[in-house]
Design a protein around this motif. Structure first.
Motif, PDB file in Angstrom:
ATOM      1  N   ASP A   1       7.636  12.732  -3.605  1.00 46.86           N
ATOM      2  CA  ASP A   1       8.157  13.146  -2.302  1.00 46.86           C
ATOM      3  C   ASP A   1       8.685  11.997  -1.459  1.00 46.86           C
ATOM      4  OD1 ASP A   1       7.357  15.800  -2.856  1.00 46.86           O
ATOM      5  OD2 ASP A   1       5.303  15.328  -2.226  1.00 46.86           O
ATOM      6  N   GLY A   2       8.425  10.753  -1.874  1.00 46.63           N
ATOM      7  CA  GLY A   2       8.882   9.613  -1.100  1.00 46.63           C
ATOM      8  C   GLY A   2      10.269   9.160  -1.498  1.00 46.63           C
ATOM      9  N   PHE A   3      10.729   8.108  -0.820  1.00 48.19           N
ATOM     10  CA  PHE A   3      12.112   7.666  -0.985  1.00 48.19           C
ATOM     11  C   PHE A   3      12.183   6.161  -0.764  1.00 48.19           C
ATOM     12  CE2 PHE A   3      16.310   6.761   0.882  1.00 48.19           C
ATOM     13  CZ  PHE A   3      17.142   7.309  -0.082  1.00 48.19           C
ATOM     14  N   VAL A   4      13.031   5.475  -1.555  1.00 47.22           N
ATOM     15  CA  VAL A   4      13.244   4.042  -1.394  1.00 47.22           C
ATOM     16  C   VAL A   4      14.736   3.777  -1.235  1.00 47.22           C
ATOM     17  CG1 VAL A   4      12.971   1.740  -2.385  1.00 47.22           C
ATOM     18  CG2 VAL A   4      11.226   3.479  -2.803  1.00 47.22           C
ATOM     19  N   LEU A   5      15.079   3.009  -0.196  1.00 42.37           N
ATOM     20  CA  LEU A   5      16.456   2.585   0.016  1.00 42.37           C
ATOM     21  C   LEU A   5      16.540   1.091  -0.243  1.00 42.37           C
ATOM     22  CD1 LEU A   5      19.374   3.003   1.010  1.00 42.37           C
ATOM     23  CD2 LEU A   5      18.539   2.532   3.338  1.00 42.37           C
ATOM     24  N   GLY A   6      17.337   0.699  -1.230  1.00 45.81           N
ATOM     25  CA  GLY A   6      17.556  -0.711  -1.527  1.00 45.81           C
ATOM     26  C   GLY A   6      18.847  -1.191  -0.880  1.00 45.81           C
ATOM     27  N   VAL A   7      18.765  -2.267  -0.108  1.00 47.30           N
ATOM     28  CA  VAL A   7      19.932  -2.812   0.589  1.00 47.30           C
ATOM     29  C   VAL A   7      20.163  -4.240   0.110  1.00 47.30           C
ATOM     30  CG1 VAL A   7      20.996  -3.315   2.807  1.00 47.30           C
ATOM     31  CG2 VAL A   7      19.365  -1.414   2.615  1.00 47.30           C
ATOM     32  N   GLU A   8      21.371  -4.509  -0.342  1.00 46.46           N
ATOM     33  CA  GLU A   8      21.711  -5.826  -0.898  1.00 46.46           C
ATOM     34  C   GLU A   8      23.194  -6.082  -0.677  1.00 46.46           C
ATOM     35  OE1 GLU A   8      22.263  -9.272  -2.441  1.00 46.46           O
ATOM     36  OE2 GLU A   8      20.201  -8.512  -2.392  1.00 46.46           O
ATOM     37  N   GLY A   9      23.534  -7.305  -0.260  1.00 40.50           N
ATOM     38  CA  GLY A   9      24.919  -7.635   0.025  1.00 40.50           C
ATOM     39  C   GLY A   9      25.763  -7.969  -1.187  1.00 40.50           C
TER      40      GLY A   9
ATOM     41  N   ASN B   1      18.868  -0.506 -13.154  1.00 37.08           N
ATOM     42  CA  ASN B   1      17.424  -0.669 -13.330  1.00 37.08           C
ATOM     43  C   ASN B   1      16.625   0.516 -12.792  1.00 37.08           C
ATOM     44  OD1 ASN B   1      17.718  -3.241 -14.503  1.00 37.08           O
ATOM     45  ND2 ASN B   1      17.774  -4.230 -12.492  1.00 37.08           N
ATOM     46  N   THR B   2      17.203   1.268 -11.877  1.00 34.46           N
ATOM     47  CA  THR B   2      16.477   2.395 -11.273  1.00 34.46           C
ATOM     48  C   THR B   2      17.139   3.732 -11.581  1.00 34.46           C
ATOM     49  OG1 THR B   2      17.709   2.103  -9.192  1.00 34.46           O
ATOM     50  CG2 THR B   2      15.581   0.974  -9.389  1.00 34.46           C
ATOM     51  N   GLU B   3      17.989   3.780 -12.594  1.00 35.81           N
ATOM     52  CA  GLU B   3      18.727   5.012 -12.868  1.00 35.81           C
ATOM     53  C   GLU B   3      17.818   6.160 -13.295  1.00 35.81           C
ATOM     54  OE1 GLU B   3      21.557   4.121 -15.871  1.00 35.81           O
ATOM     55  OE2 GLU B   3      20.072   3.539 -17.391  1.00 35.81           O
ATOM     56  N   HIS B   4      16.581   5.853 -13.705  1.00 38.51           N
ATOM     57  CA  HIS B   4      15.641   6.906 -14.072  1.00 38.51           C
ATOM     58  C   HIS B   4      14.911   7.484 -12.870  1.00 38.51           C
ATOM     59  CE1 HIS B   4      13.331   3.217 -13.736  1.00 38.51           C
ATOM     60  NE2 HIS B   4      12.205   3.905 -13.721  1.00 38.51           N
ATOM     61  N   LEU B   5      15.191   6.958 -11.684  1.00 34.57           N
ATOM     62  CA  LEU B   5      14.503   7.395 -10.469  1.00 34.57           C
ATOM     63  C   LEU B   5      15.502   8.079  -9.535  1.00 34.57           C
ATOM     64  CD1 LEU B   5      12.442   4.133  -9.833  1.00 34.57           C
ATOM     65  CD2 LEU B   5      11.562   6.295 -10.752  1.00 34.57           C
ATOM     66  N   ASP B   6      15.307   9.375  -9.291  1.00 37.91           N
ATOM     67  CA  ASP B   6      16.243  10.083  -8.416  1.00 37.91           C
ATOM     68  C   ASP B   6      15.876   9.956  -6.942  1.00 37.91           C
ATOM     69  OD1 ASP B   6      14.035  11.740  -8.260  1.00 37.91           O
ATOM     70  OD2 ASP B   6      14.962  13.445  -9.276  1.00 37.91           O
ATOM     71  N   ASN B   7      14.797   9.224  -6.642  1.00 39.73           N
ATOM     72  CA  ASN B   7      14.406   9.034  -5.244  1.00 39.73           C
ATOM     73  C   ASN B   7      14.732   7.623  -4.744  1.00 39.73           C
ATOM     74  OD1 ASN B   7      12.469   7.721  -6.802  1.00 39.73           O
ATOM     75  ND2 ASN B   7      10.806   8.145  -5.366  1.00 39.73           N
ATOM     76  N   VAL B   8      15.610   6.924  -5.455  1.00 44.12           N
ATOM     77  CA  VAL B   8      16.047   5.586  -5.048  1.00 44.12           C
ATOM     78  C   VAL B   8      17.540   5.619  -4.756  1.00 44.12           C
ATOM     79  CG1 VAL B   8      16.393   3.201  -5.786  1.00 44.12           C
ATOM     80  CG2 VAL B   8      14.252   4.369  -6.327  1.00 44.12           C
ATOM     81  N   GLU B   9      17.912   5.075  -3.616  1.00 44.42           N
ATOM     82  CA  GLU B   9      19.320   4.965  -3.242  1.00 44.42           C
ATOM     83  C   GLU B   9      19.638   3.510  -2.943  1.00 44.42           C
ATOM     84  OE1 GLU B   9      22.417   6.432   0.265  1.00 44.42           O
ATOM     85  OE2 GLU B   9      20.526   7.520  -0.063  1.00 44.42           O
TER      86      GLU B   9
ATOM     87  N   GLY C   1       0.800  -1.230   0.000  1.00 40.97           N
ATOM     88  CA  GLY C   1       0.000   0.000   0.000  1.00 40.97           C
ATOM     89  C   GLY C   1       0.824   1.267   0.000  1.00 40.97           C
ATOM     90  N   ALA C   2       1.950   1.286  -0.713  1.00 38.07           N
ATOM     91  CA  ALA C   2       2.805   2.472  -0.755  1.00 38.07           C
ATOM     92  C   ALA C   2       2.155   3.575  -1.573  1.00 38.07           C
ATOM     93  CB  ALA C   2       4.166   2.109  -1.345  1.00 38.07           C
ATOM     94  N   SER C   3       2.383   4.811  -1.140  1.00 41.99           N
ATOM     95  CA  SER C   3       1.846   5.957  -1.874  1.00 41.99           C
ATOM     96  C   SER C   3       2.842   7.111  -1.797  1.00 41.99           C
ATOM     97  CB  SER C   3       0.491   6.374  -1.317  1.00 41.99           C
ATOM     98  OG  SER C   3       0.586   6.707   0.057  1.00 41.99           O
ATOM     99  N   SER C   4       2.563   8.177  -2.505  1.00 39.67           N
ATOM    100  CA  SER C   4       3.473   9.319  -2.586  1.00 39.67           C
ATOM    101  C   SER C   4       3.860   9.811  -1.190  1.00 39.67           C
ATOM    102  CB  SER C   4       2.818  10.445  -3.376  1.00 39.67           C
ATOM    103  OG  SER C   4       3.659  11.583  -3.413  1.00 39.67           O
ATOM    104  N   GLY C   5       5.146   9.992  -0.988  1.00 39.12           N
ATOM    105  CA  GLY C   5       5.646  10.507   0.278  1.00 39.12           C
ATOM    106  C   GLY C   5       6.155   9.457   1.231  1.00 39.12           C
ATOM    107  N   ASP C   6       5.869   8.174   0.989  1.00 36.52           N
ATOM    108  CA  ASP C   6       6.321   7.125   1.893  1.00 36.52           C
ATOM    109  C   ASP C   6       7.825   6.903   1.791  1.00 36.52           C
ATOM    110  OD1 ASP C   6       3.970   6.378   3.210  1.00 36.52           O
ATOM    111  OD2 ASP C   6       3.350   5.072   1.561  1.00 36.52           O
ATOM    112  N   ARG C   7       8.421   6.584   2.929  1.00 31.16           N
ATOM    113  CA  ARG C   7       9.837   6.195   3.004  1.00 31.16           C
ATOM    114  C   ARG C   7       9.884   4.678   3.154  1.00 31.16           C
ATOM    115  NH1 ARG C   7      10.978   9.260   8.235  1.00 31.16           N
ATOM    116  NH2 ARG C   7       8.860   8.481   8.487  1.00 31.16           N
ATOM    117  N   VAL C   8      10.512   4.010   2.191  1.00 26.24           N
ATOM    118  CA  VAL C   8      10.487   2.552   2.118  1.00 26.24           C
ATOM    119  C   VAL C   8      11.907   2.002   2.179  1.00 26.24           C
ATOM    120  CG1 VAL C   8       9.677   0.559   0.803  1.00 26.24           C
ATOM    121  CG2 VAL C   8       8.447   2.735   0.634  1.00 26.24           C
TER     122      VAL C   8
ATOM    123  N   VAL D   1       6.103   5.919  -4.794  1.00 27.29           N
ATOM    124  CA  VAL D   1       6.236   6.888  -3.698  1.00 27.29           C
ATOM    125  C   VAL D   1       6.689   8.257  -4.190  1.00 27.29           C
ATOM    126  CG1 VAL D   1       6.745   5.026  -2.084  1.00 27.29           C
ATOM    127  CG2 VAL D   1       8.639   6.279  -3.144  1.00 27.29           C
ATOM    128  N   ALA D   2       6.991   8.393  -5.488  1.00 25.21           N
ATOM    129  CA  ALA D   2       7.392   9.682  -6.052  1.00 25.21           C
ATOM    130  C   ALA D   2       6.207  10.658  -6.004  1.00 25.21           C
ATOM    131  CB  ALA D   2       7.884   9.484  -7.491  1.00 25.21           C
TER     132      ALA D   2
END
Length: 418
Positions: free
Chosen positions: A294-302, A313-321, A266-273, A291-292
């Motif tokens: 205003d929201g933000f997604v942090l991907g964590v992978e070892g 894959n997410t280079e078009h999204l400036d709200n993904v780190e 149920g993610a929506s604009s502004g959520d921090r994921v 979540v764009a």
């Protein structure tokens, strides 16, 4: 006392391998077998169904062992749901790749649901009601596996291994492999000085990728990239993954799981994921858009290679780190900084996330956690650990992403116990 008897006693008693016992088969257990008893001895029996009366031949075990393993070599009384295995290699003493080819698809899914329920009762202390749902894209449970690593015997012939054995069974077909994999010629080719051959039949490139693996070079990651299509309703995307990295091998699994994760989160604009064990970004790229702005997604992978692919894959999204780090280490860092999250997704390896990760995740305070799991026992343990942090199981779904095997994909939703 002879040296042989001394050795047998030290190893747990005289071998029972080859013994044949007539047993009444009990419930299904996690791992592709059912549980029976013979004169008090627990027996894990493959190639049978609960309620059957069979002759079981011991394949592994000694006198005094807690349990022994066996194959059902003769069915004296069958139960409804038994069918003739479509593959001639799915039989005692032959290929160990499939567990349930002797059961109808409906029966397989009921057995898997029974296992999920039993694991949650035993490990999480919860009574769950779950139905294992089909995943589109296979042919009546066959021709779905888009990646197969074939073992190679000493003569250079490709095949699959016997159950719990290094012995190779040469094949002329594998019915759960896609036609593209078989048509690649892997089973018709001699492979000298090769331990195994990994064959990948992804959406891109058009022809399957064959990676011959000499014995010293297991999983060296040198097979390049493949591309996959995914859909979530009217939305569709494409992502690249390492050919020998992790990705869903059932052609319908990635889209099915993506659609359900998005709906349940149920993610929506502004959520921090936070997207933990994010792989190459199957969930990350879709959540970044949801979540764009205003929201933000942090991907964590070892896995650094997976992170690099995820960033592509997410280079078009400036709200993904992206963070290339062990999940527990990254969560400890986030918690120490006082970081919080609105939502969390995690898709850990088969061993699960573990108590520490679940504890740290709880300290981020997400209002909802969606947990994707390929092992119900690991999931049940982690759900129990989440309860210690005040999170309760609010829903549980299961999907037959691995027909003919005992594996099942689950999606659990955890929410704070208010």
């Amino acid at each position: 006392m002879t040296a042989r008897r001394t050795r047998e006693r030290a190893e747990g008693g005289e071998s029972l391998v080859g013994s044949e016992w007539t047993v009444e088969v009990g419930p299904v257990a996690h791992g592709g077998h059912c549980v029976a008893r013979h004169e008090g001895q627990v027996v894990f029996v493959r190639h049978t169904l609960p309620g059957e009366h069979v002759v079981a031949r011991v394949t592994e075990g000694r006198v005094g062992d807690k349990f022994v393993r066996a194959d059902a070599v003769e069915v004296l009384r069958a139960v409804p749901g038994r069918v003739e295995a479509p593959c001639p290699y799915a039989a005692p003493g032959r290929c160990g790749g499939c567990d349930f080819q002797h059961a109808s698809l409906d029966t397989q899914r009921r057995l898997k649901a029974d296992v999920v329920r039993e694991q949650f009762t035993r490990l999480a202390g919860l009574d769950v009601d779950v139905e294992v749902r089909p995943v589109p894209g296979d042919e009546a449970g066959l021709r779905w596996r888009t990646r197969v690593e074939f073992a190679v015997d000493e003569a250079g012939h490709a095949g699959l291994r016997k159950h719990r054995s290094r012995d190779v069974v040469p094949l002329d077909d594998c019915l759960i492999a896609t036609r593209g994999i078989i048509d690649s010629g892997v089973l018709d080719t001699e492979w000298p000085d090769v331990e195994s051959v990994d064959v990948v039949d992804a959406a891109h490139p058009d022809d399957p990728v064959l990676v011959a693996l000499p014995a010293p070079e297991k999983a060296d990651g040198s097979a390049g990239l493949v591309g996959e299509h995914v859909r979530d309703g009217d939305w569709q995307g494409e992502y690249v993954v390492a050919a020998r990295g992790f990705w869903q091998v059932h052609p319908g699994a990635a889209s099915t799981l993506l659609g359900r994760v998005v709906a349940l989160l149920g993610a929506s604009s502004g959520d921090r994921v936070v997207d933990l064990y994010a792989g190459s970004g199957l969930f990350t790229m879709r959540l970044g858009e949801l979540v764009a702005p205003d929201g933000f997604v942090l991907g964590v992978e070892g896995d650094r290679r997976a992170v690099d692919n995820g960033a592509t894959n997410t280079e078009h999204l400036d709200n993904v780190e992206w963070r290339a780090n062990r999940v527990d280490r990254e969560l400890r860092s986030l918690v120490s900084q006082g970081v919080t999250a609105d939502l969390a997704v995690l898709d850990p390896p088969r061993t699960g996330a573990g108590k520490e990760v679940m504890a740290l995740l709880g300290q981020l305070g997400p209002r909802r956690v969606v947990y994707v799991a390929c092992d119900p026992s690991a999931l049940a343990r982690d759900v129990r650990a989440a309860a210690d942090q005040g999170y309760v199981l609010s829903s549980l779904e299961a999907y037959d992403a691995f027909p003919m095997t005992h594996h099942v994909e689950c999606i659990a939703v955890l929410e704070p116990d208010d």
